[in-house]
Design an enzyme around this catalytic site. Structure first.
Site, mmCIF file in Angstrom:
data_model
loop_
_atom_site.group_PDB
_atom_site.id
_atom_site.type_symbol
_atom_site.label_atom_id
_atom_site.label_comp_id
_atom_site.label_asym_id
_atom_site.label_seq_id
_atom_site.Cartn_x
_atom_site.Cartn_y
_atom_site.Cartn_z
ATOM 1 N N GLY A 14 0.776 -1.141 -0.012
ATOM 2 C CA GLY A 14 -0.106 0.059 -0.153
ATOM 3 C C GLY A 14 0.954 1.089 0.259
ATOM 4 N N TRP A 47 -8.659 1.781 -1.799
ATOM 5 C CA TRP A 47 -10.081 1.887 -1.405
ATOM 6 C C TRP A 47 -10.153 3.393 -0.864
ATOM 7 C CZ3 TRP A 47 -13.922 -1.138 -3.336
ATOM 8 C CH2 TRP A 47 -13.447 -2.346 -3.683
ATOM 9 N N GLN A 49 -11.055 7.080 0.076
ATOM 10 C CA GLN A 49 -11.993 8.070 -0.487
ATOM 11 C C GLN A 49 -11.488 9.184 -0.719
ATOM 12 O OE1 GLN A 49 -16.058 7.165 -0.300
ATOM 13 N NE2 GLN A 49 -15.820 5.041 -0.936
ATOM 14 N N GLY A 50 -11.727 9.869 0.538
ATOM 15 C CA GLY A 50 -11.893 11.212 1.033
ATOM 16 C C GLY A 50 -10.539 11.941 0.164
ATOM 17 N N GLU A 114 -13.440 17.722 5.655
ATOM 18 C CA GLU A 114 -13.721 16.608 6.311
ATOM 19 C C GLU A 114 -14.154 16.758 7.764
ATOM 20 O OE1 GLU A 114 -12.220 13.008 5.371
ATOM 21 O OE2 GLU A 114 -12.179 13.401 3.305
ATOM 22 N N HIS A 228 -16.067 3.466 10.668
ATOM 23 C CA HIS A 228 -16.550 4.691 9.979
ATOM 24 C C HIS A 228 -17.957 4.768 10.095
ATOM 25 C CE1 HIS A 228 -17.430 7.520 6.610
ATOM 26 N NE2 HIS A 228 -15.781 7.583 6.644
ATOM 27 N N ARG A 284 -15.102 11.137 14.464
ATOM 28 C CA ARG A 284 -15.680 10.104 13.867
ATOM 29 C C ARG A 284 -16.331 8.964 14.822
ATOM 30 N NH1 ARG A 284 -11.797 7.599 9.371
ATOM 31 N NH2 ARG A 284 -12.687 9.320 8.022
ATOM 32 N N HIS A 339 -13.178 0.304 10.099
ATOM 33 C CA HIS A 339 -12.497 1.229 9.075
ATOM 34 C C HIS A 339 -11.028 0.936 9.340
ATOM 35 C CE1 HIS A 339 -12.101 3.910 6.186
ATOM 36 N NE2 HIS A 339 -11.833 5.105 6.956
ATOM 37 N N GLU A 363 -0.809 1.651 8.549
ATOM 38 C CA GLU A 363 -1.911 1.156 9.680
ATOM 39 C C GLU A 363 -1.581 0.091 10.655
ATOM 40 O OE1 GLU A 363 -5.465 0.132 7.609
ATOM 41 O OE2 GLU A 363 -6.702 -0.349 9.450
ATOM 42 N N ARG A 374 -8.577 8.271 15.051
ATOM 43 C CA ARG A 374 -7.917 9.064 14.094
ATOM 44 C C ARG A 374 -8.608 10.045 13.072
ATOM 45 N NH1 ARG A 374 -7.680 8.396 8.592
ATOM 46 N NH2 ARG A 374 -8.815 6.488 8.655
ATOM 47 N N LEU A 380 -3.631 8.050 4.725
ATOM 48 C CA LEU A 380 -2.362 8.035 3.375
ATOM 49 C C LEU A 380 -1.516 8.882 4.085
ATOM 50 C CD1 LEU A 380 -4.987 8.512 0.559
ATOM 51 C CD2 LEU A 380 -3.871 6.321 1.349
HETATM 52 C C1 SIN Z 1 -13.416 8.864 4.200
HETATM 53 O O1 SIN Z 1 -13.437 9.330 2.677
HETATM 54 O O2 SIN Z 1 -14.642 9.208 4.767
HETATM 55 C C2 SIN Z 1 -12.240 8.168 4.838
HETATM 56 C C3 SIN Z 1 -11.348 9.107 5.133
HETATM 57 C C4 SIN Z 1 -10.357 8.433 6.131
HETATM 58 O O3 SIN Z 1 -10.669 7.418 6.521
HETATM 59 O O4 SIN Z 1 -9.421 9.281 6.345
#
Ligand code: SIN
Length: 501
Positions: A14, A47, A49-50, A114, A228, A284, A339, A363, A374, A380
């Site tokens: 990864g 996978w 996204q954000g 976010e 999540h 979260r 998540h 991770e 987190r 990432l």
């Molecule tokens: C998300 O896109 O909600 C996930 C982002 C993350 O886990 O940092």
């Protein structure tokens, strides 16, 4: 399979493993990168996204956001390392080296917002940032560096003697051999496969944490398993399909709430303002618990995207909804799903574990950045920054051959259903007793089940060598570490939330 020797053995491909491999290669080391993955989609990075958070004009607010989201438990020094190196590392590696083009608007980068971020600071590509980083990164490492990239090859256990790690036992096509390394970097990702429903790919069985723990490395913060809040819910209470399959769900990025998505319960009420002043953009863990409660009380929770131009702003998610038969205009049914593991192999600011020549990044590591919870879009980034730091540090050692563990395979192979039946049992108890809410009694029951399961697996592994059996061993070791850490921590914080029995 041939015995191998390499300066730096990186396990996992990864973003963290790729970053470590690239940095070690650039530092002049001979690098071997092994992954059990067969396709890019097998890594969690694909996978994501954000996006990837960076430091803009106010580093101190980024650091503060990390600490606040963690319920005050993150290590301020580790957060400082992340914030200080975020922008430079993203620019040098992702933008300048890999030519990744993050989304822009008329004035520059289109920074996303976010939950629990004080300002918009997230670089993204639509809401499929992970795959747009992961694929070019894999291609670059394969084509432009001297790194040997070996896929479909599992690491079964570390080769260690007296506090030092000398490499790992590798398996491919049912054959195995030692790979001796000057330094070994674990980058094996998370533990989603140990829960009934997760946003992770199926191979996330916690192999790196398990191998490190079995070799005697320190492992910390294992009770902090992040859920999540908004994964697609194929199975709202009352419409039970009995689904226990992560393929039945998909992540609905926090970026959707960042752009104005609203959470509604089964009575159509917006409930988050009653739980936290930041409503849908609360940390979260707070949102995940609220969603769980409202879903249990009112039957379903939906993400109302009617105030957004959803299809234009999130084309990939709109496509995903269509492929699952969901009409976003009527609200997307959502539920929490496992998540991210905030804990892992304890490491310092260069990814060094408590064992000599063993590093962990991404991770599977516990850097201290996340504490008990987190902050969004820092995974990432942590993988990229720590991967680079660890890769550089790991580059100075020559491999040495020592006695490798003897793996036996003298008994008949187990039926394929053996591992899947045990995984089912393990996931069920993790979902029921070691999930979003925990009770002392439930944690004690879980440990009983998991200890018995580990005993069975250990007995089989003495005389058999198979990848699925070693994954099951990883799963049984890691779930016990999670359940035990949760039982030993009587203080609710972040993702570890205790309720009365
Ligand atoms: C998300 O896109 O909600 C996930 C982002 C993350 O886990 O940092």
């Amino acid at each position: 399979m041939e015995q191998q020797e390499t300066d730096v053995l990186v396990i996992g491909a990864g973003i963290a493993g790729l970053s470590a491999a690239l940095a070690a290669d650039q530092s002049g080391a001979d690098v071997t990168l092994v992954t059990k993955a067969e396709r890019p989609e097998d890594a969690s990075t694909w996978w994501a996204q954000g996006g990837i958070a960076v430091t803009r004009d106010h580093p101190e607010t980024f650091r503060e956001d990390i600490l606040t989201a963690s319920d005050g438990t993150a290590d301020p020094d580790a957060a400082e390392v992340l914030v200080e190196h975020a922008t430079d590392t993203v620019e040098e590696v992702l933008v300048d080296t890999l030519d990744i083009e993050f989304d822009t608007n008329g004035t520059g980068y289109d920074y996303g917002q976010e939950a629990a971020h004080d300002e918009a600071r997230i670089l993204h590509i639509n809401a499929e940032t992970g795959k747009h980083i992961h694929v070019p990164f894999l291609n670059y490492v394969a084509a432009e560096t001297d790194v040997r990239l070996v896929q479909d090859t599992a690491s079964l256990e570390l080769i260690s003697h007296e506090g030092r790690v000398y490499g790992a036992m590798l398996e491919r096509d049912g054959d195995w051999a030692p790979a001796f390394a000057g330094a070994t970097v674990l980058a094996t990702g998370g533990i989603g496969a140990l829960y009934p429903r997760s946003t992770n790919p199926g191979g996330a069985t916690g192999d790196g944490v398990a191998m490190a723990a079995l070799a005697g490395a320190d492992v910390e913060d294992m009770e902090y398993v992040q859920f999540h809040p908004t994964a697609y819910d194929p199975d709202p209470p009352g419409v039970e399909t009995g689904s226990q399959d992560s393929d039945d769900t998909f992540l609905v990025s926090e970026a959707v709430r960042g752009e104005g998505g609203i959470l509604r319960n089964g009575d159509g009420e917006r409930f988050m303002p009653g739980y936290h002043e930041d409503a849908e953009l609360a940390p979260r863990d707070v949102v995940a618990r609220a969603v769980r409660e409202e879903r249990a009380d009112t039957g379903v929770v939906t993400l109302d995207v009617s105030s957004l131009a959803f299809t234009e702003e999130f084309p990939d998610l709109a496509e995903k909804c269509a492929s699952y038969g969901v009409d976003p205009s009527t609200g997307i049914p959502i539920a929490p799903a496992q998540h991210f593991l905030c804990g892992g192999v304890a490491v310092d600011d260069r990814g060094r574990s408590s064992l000599d020549r063993l590093y962990a990044v991404g991770e599977c590591s516990r850097t201290g950045v996340h504490g008990a919870n987190r902050l969004a879009s820092t995974s990432l980034l942590e993988g990229l920054v720590w991967g680079r730091r660890a890769g550089r540090d790991a580059a100075g050692y020559d491999p040495e051959q020592v006695e490798a563990p003897e793996l036996l395979d003298r008994d008949p192979a187990l039926p394929p259903a053996f591992a899947s039946e045990k995984f089912h049992r393990l996931r069920r108890v993790m979902g029921e007793e070691v999930g979003i809410e925990r009770t002392p009694g439930g944690l004690s029951r879980a440990q009983g089940v998991l200890r018995r399961l580990k005993g069975e697996v250990d007995a089989y592994i003495r005389t058999r060598t198979a990848r699925s059996l070693y994954e099951l061993r990883s799963a049984s070791v890691v779930t016990l570490l999670v359940a035990r850490a949760a039982a030993e921590n009587s203080q609710s914080a972040g993702c570890h939330y205790l309720v009365e029995a």
